[in-house]
Design an enzyme around this catalytic site. Sequence first.
Site, mmCIF file in Angstrom:
data_model
loop_
_atom_site.group_PDB
_atom_site.id
_atom_site.type_symbol
_atom_site.label_atom_id
_atom_site.label_comp_id
_atom_site.label_asym_id
_atom_site.label_seq_id
_atom_site.Cartn_x
_atom_site.Cartn_y
_atom_site.Cartn_z
ATOM 1 N N CYS A 67 -12.177 -3.132 8.660
ATOM 2 C CA CYS A 67 -13.187 -2.532 9.540
ATOM 3 C C CYS A 67 -13.354 -1.035 9.258
ATOM 4 O O CYS A 67 -12.424 -0.253 9.455
ATOM 5 C CB CYS A 67 -12.752 -2.775 10.983
ATOM 6 N N CYS A 70 -12.920 1.225 12.328
ATOM 7 C CA CYS A 70 -11.503 1.273 12.696
ATOM 8 C C CYS A 70 -10.785 2.347 11.880
ATOM 9 O O CYS A 70 -9.957 3.093 12.402
ATOM 10 C CB CYS A 70 -10.825 -0.076 12.457
#
Length: 140
Positions: A67, A70
């Site tokens: 991600c 993230c």
Amino acid sequence: MTEDIEEIRRQKMEELRNRAGDGGDSGDGGAGEQSPSEPVHVDGQADLDGFVADHGVVLADFYADWCGPCKMLEPVVESVASETDAAVAKVDVDANQGLAAEYGVRGVPTLVLFADGEPVERLVGMQEEARLRSLVESHA
């Protein structure tokens, strides 16, 4: 190899718990222990429950290695861990799908703030450091 990583994580959690306990026992059941200055990877419900029980305010970062947001959030979360009273738990949603489902994580990153053992706030997506600090301080 996955088992080796899990064993290392378990040992690190145990070391952190022992290190936090070396600072003196406040006798309050663990909720007043000093928070780790770095995010701690947790694996499974029992691990997260223990971590939340050991600290008054916990910011749980549900993330995935693949991600992009993230990865962008990681330095912000590290700063919150090192510069606030909150303990930060990192939960890999790919390795902990059941735990992610338990907390209604449908997208990453998702941040869940725990205060006194209960989830009190949920944030989805990239967050500004000031907002996270404000949330932590409002529940400290």
